[in-house]
Every structure is written in C-alpha cells, then in structure tokens.
Design a protein around this motif. Structure first.
Motif, PDB file in Angstrom:
ATOM      1  N   VAL A  16      35.807  38.010  36.084  1.00  9.30           N
ATOM      2  CA  VAL A  16      35.960  37.254  37.339  1.00  9.30           C
ATOM      3  C   VAL A  16      37.145  37.843  38.092  1.00  9.30           C
ATOM      4  CG1 VAL A  16      34.981  35.098  36.469  1.00  9.30           C
ATOM      5  CG2 VAL A  16      37.447  35.544  36.200  1.00  9.30           C
ATOM      6  N   LEU A  17      37.172  37.623  39.400  1.00 21.59           N
ATOM      7  CA  LEU A  17      38.291  38.075  40.219  1.00 21.59           C
ATOM      8  C   LEU A  17      39.123  36.874  40.662  1.00 21.59           C
ATOM      9  CD1 LEU A  17      36.974  40.912  42.588  1.00 21.59           C
ATOM     10  CD2 LEU A  17      38.241  41.097  40.443  1.00 21.59           C
ATOM     11  N   PHE A  18      40.424  37.008  40.488  1.00 22.07           N
ATOM     12  CA  PHE A  18      41.371  36.073  41.057  1.00 22.07           C
ATOM     13  C   PHE A  18      42.032  36.784  42.240  1.00 22.07           C
ATOM     14  CE2 PHE A  18      42.422  32.594  37.781  1.00 22.07           C
ATOM     15  CZ  PHE A  18      41.094  32.569  37.328  1.00 22.07           C
ATOM     16  N   VAL A  53      44.857  39.306  50.738  1.00 19.73           N
ATOM     17  CA  VAL A  53      44.898  38.919  49.327  1.00 19.73           C
ATOM     18  C   VAL A  53      44.799  40.178  48.474  1.00 19.73           C
ATOM     19  CG1 VAL A  53      43.896  36.624  49.662  1.00 19.73           C
ATOM     20  CG2 VAL A  53      42.408  38.592  49.276  1.00 19.73           C
ATOM     21  N   GLU A  54      45.354  40.110  47.269  1.00 21.68           N
ATOM     22  CA  GLU A  54      45.196  41.183  46.288  1.00 21.68           C
ATOM     23  C   GLU A  54      44.219  40.715  45.224  1.00 21.68           C
ATOM     24  OE1 GLU A  54      47.660  44.015  43.118  1.00 21.68           O
ATOM     25  OE2 GLU A  54      48.746  42.551  44.349  1.00 21.68           O
ATOM     26  N   ALA A  55      43.161  41.500  44.977  1.00 19.05           N
ATOM     27  CA  ALA A  55      42.159  41.154  43.969  1.00 19.05           C
ATOM     28  C   ALA A  55      42.684  41.540  42.595  1.00 19.05           C
ATOM     29  CB  ALA A  55      40.847  41.879  44.264  1.00 19.05           C
ATOM     30  N   LEU A  56      42.678  40.584  41.673  1.00 20.60           N
ATOM     31  CA  LEU A  56      43.184  40.795  40.320  1.00 20.60           C
ATOM     32  C   LEU A  56      42.089  40.453  39.314  1.00 20.60           C
ATOM     33  CD1 LEU A  56      46.683  39.142  40.864  1.00 20.60           C
ATOM     34  CD2 LEU A  56      46.173  41.600  40.764  1.00 20.60           C
ATOM     35  N   LEU A  57      41.833  41.365  38.366  1.00 19.35           N
ATOM     36  CA  LEU A  57      40.739  41.216  37.418  1.00 19.35           C
ATOM     37  C   LEU A  57      41.150  40.295  36.272  1.00 19.35           C
ATOM     38  CD1 LEU A  57      37.884  42.145  36.494  1.00 19.35           C
ATOM     39  CD2 LEU A  57      39.033  44.049  35.281  1.00 19.35           C
ATOM     40  N   ARG A  58      40.229  39.395  35.897  1.00 17.83           N
ATOM     41  CA  ARG A  58      40.424  38.517  34.756  1.00 17.83           C
ATOM     42  C   ARG A  58      39.160  38.567  33.891  1.00 17.83           C
ATOM     43  NH1 ARG A  58      44.702  39.064  36.548  1.00 17.83           N
ATOM     44  NH2 ARG A  58      46.237  37.494  37.194  1.00 17.83           N
ATOM     45  N   VAL A  92      41.343  36.447  28.442  1.00 16.12           N
ATOM     46  CA  VAL A  92      42.027  37.570  27.788  1.00 16.12           C
ATOM     47  C   VAL A  92      43.029  38.157  28.759  1.00 16.12           C
ATOM     48  CG1 VAL A  92      41.743  39.792  26.634  1.00 16.12           C
ATOM     49  CG2 VAL A  92      39.950  38.045  26.449  1.00 16.12           C
ATOM     50  N   SER A  93      44.237  38.385  28.297  1.00 15.49           N
ATOM     51  CA  SER A  93      45.300  38.897  29.160  1.00 15.49           C
ATOM     52  C   SER A  93      44.946  40.296  29.671  1.00 15.49           C
ATOM     53  CB  SER A  93      46.615  38.977  28.389  1.00 15.49           C
ATOM     54  OG  SER A  93      47.569  39.709  29.121  1.00 15.49           O
ATOM     55  N   PRO A  94      45.154  40.532  30.974  1.00 13.38           N
ATOM     56  CA  PRO A  94      44.931  41.890  31.505  1.00 13.38           C
ATOM     57  C   PRO A  94      45.773  42.928  30.780  1.00 13.38           C
ATOM     58  CG  PRO A  94      45.175  40.322  33.292  1.00 13.38           C
ATOM     59  CD  PRO A  94      45.521  39.577  32.030  1.00 13.38           C
ATOM     60  N   ALA A 129      43.178  43.795  48.967  1.00 17.95           N
ATOM     61  CA  ALA A 129      43.783  44.944  48.275  1.00 17.95           C
ATOM     62  C   ALA A 129      43.176  45.056  46.881  1.00 17.95           C
ATOM     63  CB  ALA A 129      45.298  44.780  48.196  1.00 17.95           C
ATOM     64  N   VAL A 130      42.725  46.237  46.543  1.00 20.39           N
ATOM     65  CA  VAL A 130      42.105  46.502  45.241  1.00 20.39           C
ATOM     66  C   VAL A 130      42.853  47.650  44.578  1.00 20.39           C
ATOM     67  CG1 VAL A 130      40.003  47.204  44.034  1.00 20.39           C
ATOM     68  CG2 VAL A 130      39.851  45.723  46.049  1.00 20.39           C
ATOM     69  N   ASN A 131      43.198  47.475  43.313  1.00 24.45           N
ATOM     70  CA  ASN A 131      43.933  48.500  42.579  1.00 24.45           C
ATOM     71  C   ASN A 131      42.980  49.599  42.086  1.00 24.45           C
ATOM     72  OD1 ASN A 131      46.885  47.495  42.083  1.00 24.45           O
ATOM     73  ND2 ASN A 131      45.565  45.693  41.790  1.00 24.45           N
ATOM     74  N   LEU A 132      43.444  50.848  42.206  1.00 23.34           N
ATOM     75  CA  LEU A 132      42.722  51.998  41.636  1.00 23.34           C
ATOM     76  C   LEU A 132      43.519  52.506  40.437  1.00 23.34           C
ATOM     77  CD1 LEU A 132      41.499  54.263  44.585  1.00 23.34           C
ATOM     78  CD2 LEU A 132      40.135  52.827  43.078  1.00 23.34           C
ATOM     79  N   SER A 133      42.866  52.603  39.292  1.00 21.38           N
ATOM     80  CA  SER A 133      43.545  53.098  38.091  1.00 21.38           C
ATOM     81  C   SER A 133      43.582  54.632  38.096  1.00 21.38           C
ATOM     82  CB  SER A 133      42.818  52.612  36.835  1.00 21.38           C
ATOM     83  OG  SER A 133      41.572  53.285  36.715  1.00 21.38           O
TER      84      SER A 133
END
Length: 782
Positions: free
Chosen positions: A541-543, A558-563, A572-574, A616-620
C-alpha cells in the motif's frame, strides 16, 4: 554280253552319279563348268554302251570291251581326283572364310583404333572404334590427314614418328589428339609399314585410348606428391623401424623442424637417438614399447625428448605393429609434438586450482585443502579456523576507477594477506573481492582473532595504484571447526554469516560466529520468500506525507511512501524490506507499481478538485540502473494520463555518483519529459559540488538527520543553513525533511526554507486520510 562290258557300264553309271553329286557341291563357276562338260561327255558315252547290249554272256568280247573298261575306269579316276580337288578347295575356302571372319571380328570389334593410312597420312580404312574414340563419322575424314586432329604442340612429334614408319621402322609412341568436342585424348600409337613387292605402300596402325590411364597416373603422381608434401609439411614425424632392435629405418624430414635433428642423424646412430630421449622417460618408454611390440599390439605412448636447442619436447607416438601370418615383421608410427598441449594442460591444471589474478588457491583447491585439514584436525583433536574476508566498497572503487585498477587492488590485497599468516596456512581467493584463510593447529580461538586483527591493521595503510591512493577496508567472519560446523558446507556458511554481521556493524571489523546469526539469516530468507509473493498478492500500500509551504500554509504536494501489510507479519518496516528488495532486484517491479499507483492517485485527487497537487516518488539505485527507466516512466504517465509537471522523482546523491555521466544523461531525458527532479538526503553522500551544477534538478531536500538537532547542534545548523543558501544561489527549490517541532519550523523559515514535511505537520497517511485532511481545510501557516 561280256562281263567286261557290263563292268564298264557299271563304272560309267557310278562315275555319272559321282559327277552329278559332285556338280551339286561345286561353288566355283570355273570348276563347275568343267564338271558339267565332263558329265555331258560321260552321259553321251554311257548310251552307246546300252546300244551294244547282247544276250550272250562271255568274259570278254574282243579288244573293244577292254577299251571301254579302261576308258570307264579312267573316267572314274578323273572324277574321283576332281572330287578330291573340289573337297580340298571347299575346305580351303572354309578355312579362309573362318580366318577372314576372325580377322574381321578382331578388326571391327577391337576396342582400340585400327586403321590404314596412305603415305600422306590420309585415312584409307578404319574400324568403328577408330572413329568412335575421336567422335567422328566416316565422312568426316574424307580427304583429310590424321595430322589434323593432333594437338598443336605434339604435331612435330607425330610427323617425325610417321616419317620413321614410312621409312620402314615400326613406331610406338604416345600422342595427344583432339576429340571432336574439343577434349584432349591421350593415345598410345603403334605404326608399322605395309610392304608390297618390297616397297612401303602404306601404314597399318593401332591406337589405344590411354586418357583414363594417364589421368590415373597423373592422379597417382599428385597423390604421391601430396603425401610427400604431407610428410614434409605435417607437424609430425613419420617413421618406420626395426621391431627387434628398435632402430629407425626411415624418418620423415619433419624431425629437423620438431627436434632439430636430421633424419640421417637419427637413422645412422641408434645410440644418438637413445641419448636424446629424456632420461626420466627412457626406461619406461623402452619397456612399454618392447612389451607391446612383442604382443603384436599397436599402441600409443607419450614421452619427452631433448631437442637440439636444449628444449624439452613432449612427443605422442602412435605406433602400428605390422604382422604377417601372426609374425611381427615391422613397426611404423607418427610422432606428434604435444608440447603446447602439455603446457596448456599444466596451465589448465593451474587455472583449475589457482586464481588467475593472484595465483592463490581458488575455491576448488581451498575446499580440497579445507577437507584435508578438517580430517587431520578431527584425527588429532585440534581446532581449525576459517576466516572469510570481503573487501568493503570494492564495487565502488571498481566502477569509479575501472576494472584494471580493481584488479591491481585485488593483487595488492592478496600480497598483504600473505604476510599475515604462517607457512602452513592457506590463503585463497574464492571470487570477486572475497578471500578465505584456513588456520589449522590453533592453540585457542584467540590465535584466529589475532590474525584477523593483524589483517585489519595492515589494511589501514593506503594502496598506491596507478597514482591513485586507495584505502580498502574489509569485513571478516570467523568460524571454528568443529564447534561451528562439522562439515565444510556448515563451516563456510557460518563464516559467511559472521562476515555479513561484520558488514552490518559498520564494516572494517571482524565477527566470530554465533548461533543467533543463523536465526537472523533464516528470518531474512523467510522475509525474502514472503516479499517475492507480496506484489502478486496485493499486499503493498502507499502512504502519503504532506509537503507544506509554511508561508501560505497550504499543502502543495505529497511524498509517496511504500508500506507492506503482511497478513501474518502485520505492517513490515520499510527499513527491513526495502534493502532486501534492492538486494534481490525485486525493487524494479515494486518501484514501477509504486509509480503507477501514485500517478493514478494524483490523477484521482486532481479530478476531485485538488489540481495543484504534485506527488514525489523515490527512485532507488537499482531502478536508476534500468536501461529502460525513461521509457517506463513515460509509459506510466501516458497510461495514467498524468501531466509530467505534477510528478517529482526523488533520487539520492549516491545514486548519481556511481556513473556521473550516465546520471546526467538520464536526468536530462526525464527533465525533457517535463518531470521535476529532486535530490534527496542532500549532504549525506559523497557528491561533489562541481557535479551538482550539471545535474538538471529542481529541488534540494535537507536530510532529516541535519534537521533533528538543528536547534542544538551547531554543525547540523551550519550544514542546513549552507544547503538553503546553496539552493537559493542555484535557483533551486529547497524542502526540509523531518520537521517535528515548532522550533524546527521557525529556525528553517527564518533562514529562507519555507517548504517542509515532517511529523509536525502530519505523519504519512493512507490516501483516504489524506483526502480527509484536504477536506478539513486545515492550514499550516506560521
């Protein structure tokens, strides 16, 4: 009637019958005419005899009876003689006919050309084969000489031999002629003179077609030459020898090229050859060869010889034993120079058991030695240690400075490791930047710890490679036999677990194996198994965490954060699963899902009336290495119908530093799509400000590690202030992360940073709660 007269009549009648019979057999008209005349005369003479018939029987009736008897007898003898002559004539003709037929058959059916020529060389007669061989019809040679079909370069020879035959000297020679279709034929010609009254009146000849024979001979010559060339050029020595004395009877010239000795040297002096066989191989070679030859077995043997220039040459001898009626009569063979192969085998043997780069034992030899040392330690009840060493950040050095520098660094590390161990210890390179050490015969575990500390201490000195001063630290894991593993696999697995624990604890240290490490490893494996299924089971899910402009008090993005919400593990902790996703490569499909879901959500919010929002989406780092990253992002934007200006991609400094030139290209391509780029966690990586001006970024984000103590730590405050000033000087937007207190907010705002995010405003929320926050109309102004 006298008896003499009657006898005359009988003789005349018999003669007449003989004459009639003879007349039927005569085929010669001349003899036939003579016989008819005599028969007519005889018939005329018979009738008067019957005219003198009398009924008185007497022996004779005067001299007339004797005349008739004599005449009849003479006539009978004449016809008998004539009959004999006719018979002989018939027999002679029959014989001549048969001989003629035999000659005619020989002439007409002879496969060779039989012909008759006049003194000018014109063809007078020939058998069918003559014209057939040349492909001509009979009329083709009318008024032509045989010289017209002779090949030009052979014409003089043909005339010379013909003239000699005309002069009475039979000739046999070979000649090239033209077939009617233009082909060249080779003939063996025999010409003999024809005499009449002692004068040569013509030439009788026979020509045999030897074209195929000549071709076969030519082929044999070529084959012989080919084999001769083969003997002289093949990289092998062909020989023939005496099976009893083992002396050479023949050796091909290649002995000079391979060994430097002439065939004569090796054939004439048997002792010389024996002296050139390697002394370590001579007895073995002679014993084996004698045994095999005596048994009549062909065989193969490898041995060494000393060449004329002193080199040691490896030879492989393929020996064939020749037998007749079960008795060995000879032997022959081929000696092949296999020196290169033997050297290659030695190299392969070295490669199979030693590392090519460092010449240390490789994994195969390491495992072999470890098995032997474990068996010895078990017998002697001794302790053995295995150290597994991995260089820290070697990939970064390799990628930045190139593989050549990386290889030199590996060699230098290998040399230093050798200085840290005893003579009986084994240091191996088992791949990449991993080394292993086997330390047998330990008095206590502390001995292995001492070696590990010595390695860490000696690794602190810089390595100078190609004018680059490099620092390479390492992480070491240690396991002991038999306490930490009774078999090789377990011992290595536990040393690896200890090494990974050393990396987790900051690198540049050593760790001894403990049983808890295995529990951690099992938990990691279990988590990876769940993670591989999570995307398909829709467990992600995305927070979203609001980004606030404190001047206006509005949420601008907003910044999209993966959960990850697992059915049994819960949330589960990122920090637990994101590094694992990076390590396994699962971050690539997960990252695309995050991008697509965030774009779909922002599109939904725009439709609900919040059209100013950005996401905002993070790129690894792993995603940034994708070859099709730009294409993937463009595809997602098109499929979700989101305008690129509402998407911001966040990258970290470390992502761009691995390959700066490629990073600049990719970032420019993303910017050209209309996407905003932000540099996340700025100040925590290894970036250079000289590169920063080339990156097409829009936003710098101050890492929360600097914000947390900004009001109490002068260093953090100075860094944060510098980042804000840098962003303003480069006309970049600046966003502070981790703003948790009013003091943080006021400090940053006072220094010109008005865009922030953090728990002071809102923790990350599910999409539904973010919508509720929008609908509440809450503002966050100072």
């Amino acid at each position: 009637m006298s008896l003499t007269y009657i006898l005359s009549i009988i003789l005349r009648l018999f003669t007449l019958a003989w004459a009639v019979n003879l007349l039927r057999r005569i085929r010669d008209w001349r003899i036939g005419l003579l016989t008819i005349m005599l028969t007519v005369i005889l018939g005329i003479q018979v009738f008067p005899l019957f005219g003198a018939w009398s009924s008185d029987w007497v022996l004779e009736n005067g001299s007339g009876d004797f005349y008739w008897l004599a005449a009849s007898g003479t006539m009978l003898l004449a016809f008998i003689f004539l009959g004999g002559a006719v018979t002989e004539h018939r027999m002679t003709r029959s014989r001549l006919f048969k001989e003629e037929q035999a000659f005619k058959s020989l002439y007409e059916h002879n496969p060779d050309a039989v012909y008759t020529l006049d003194l000018e060389g014109r063809l007078l007669a020939s058998n069918p084969a003559c014209l057939s061989i040349l492909g001509y019809e009979g009329h083709d040679f009318k008024n032509r000489t045989v010289f017209e079909v002779v090949v030009e370069e052979e014409l003089e020879k043909a005339r010379t031999h013909f003239s000699a035959a005309v002069n009475g000297n039979p000739q046999t020679y070979e000649l090239l002629v033209y077939h009617k279709d233009g082909r060249r034929l080779a003939l063996q010609v025999t010409n003999v003179p024809i005499y009449a009254d002692g004068v040569v009146v013509g030439i009788y000849g026979i020509a045999k077609n030897i074209t195929e024979q000549k071709a076969a001979e030519h082929e044999r010559v070529l084959t012989t030459q080919k084999y001769q060339d083969l003997l002289e050029t093949i990289e092998a020595v062909v020989w023939e020898g005496n099976p009893e004395t083992f002396e050479y009877l023949f050796i091909s010239p290649q002995s000079r090229r391979i060994l430097g000795y002439t065939p004569e040297q090796l054939i004439s002096d048997h002792a010389f050859w024996q002296s050139k066989v390697h002394p370590d191989d001579f007895e073995m070679m002679m014993s084996y060869c004698k045994q095999e030859v005596a048994a009549g077995r062909s065989h193969t043997i490898e041995y060494r010889m000393i060449a004329a220039d002193g080199r040691t040459v490896w030879l492989k001898d393929f020996v064939t034993v020749v037998q007749e009626n079960g008795v060995v009569t000879g032997c022959r063979g081929i000696m092949v120079d296999i020196t290169a192969r033997k050297l290659a085998e030695e190299r392969l043997q070295h490669i199979a058991y030693f590392d090519v780069l460092t010449s240390m034992p490789n994994r195969t030899l390491f495992e072999d030695r470890l098995s032997l040392e474990m068996a010895r330690s078990r017998r002697q009840s001794q302790t053995l240690a295995v150290l597994l060493l991995d260089l820290d950040r070697f990939k970064y050095i390799n990628d930045t400075l190139g593989h050549a520098v990386g290889d030199e660094l590996i060699r230098a590390v290998a040399e230093r490791l050798q200085t840290c161990v005893r003579e009986g210890d084994t240091v191996s390179r088992i791949g990449g930047d991993e080394f292993t050490l086997i330390l047998p015969d330990l008095r206590s575990p502390q001995d292995a710890v001492s070696v590990a500390r010595m390695i860490l201490q000696r690794m602190t000195a810089p390595f100078v490679i190609e004018q680059n001063e490099l620092f390479a630290t390492c992480s070491i894991g240690i396991s002991f036999f038999p306490d930490d593993g009774a078999d090789l696999s377990t011992l290595m697995k536990n040393a690896e677990s200890a090494m990974y624990r050393a990396k987790e604890r900051g690198r540049n240290n050593y760790q001894l194996y403990t049983t808890s490490m295995n529990e951690d490893a099992m938990q990691k494996l279990s988590l990876e198994r769940y993670l591989r299924k999570a995307l398909g089971l829709d467990e992600f899910v995305l927070f979203y965490q609001p980004q606030v402009n404190v001047q206006s008090g509005e949420i601008f993005g907003v910044e999209a954060l993966l959960r990850w919400k697992h059915p049994t593990l819960g949330m589960v902790s990122p920090a637990s699963f994101i590094p694992l996703a990076e390590e396994t490569g699962l971050i690539v499909p997960i990252g695309e899902w995050v991008l697509r879901t965030a774009c779909e959500q922002i599109k939904s919010w725009h439709a609900a009336g919040y059209g100013h929002l950005t996401v905002a989406v993070n790129l690894s780092a792993r995603q940034f290495q994708q070859e099709d990253l730009v294409e993937m992002v463009q595809r997602v934007l098109e499929e979700t119908s989101v305008e690129p200006r509402f998407l911001e991609l966040e990258i970290t400094e470390s992502v761009t530093m691995h390959n700066v030139e490629r990073a600049i290209v990719i970032l420019n391509e993303l910017k050209n799509l209309g996407i905003r780029i932000s540099l996340d966690d700025f100040g925590t990586g290894y970036s250079s400000l000289s590169y920063l001006k080339h990156f097409p970024i829009h936003t710098l984000k101050i890492d929360q590690s600097f914000v947390r103590d900004i009001t109490t730590d002068a260093d953090d405050a100075a860094i944060a202030t510098s980042v804000i000033a840098l962003a303003h000087s480069l006309n970049l937007q600046v966003v502070a992360e981790g703003v948790e207190t009013e003091e943080h907010l006021r400090y940053l705002a006072a220094r010109g940073c008005v865009e922030m995010q953090g728990y002071h405003f809102s923790r990350p929320l599910p999409a539904q709660e973010i919508e509720a926050l929008f609908q509440s109309g809450k503002t966050f102004a100072l």
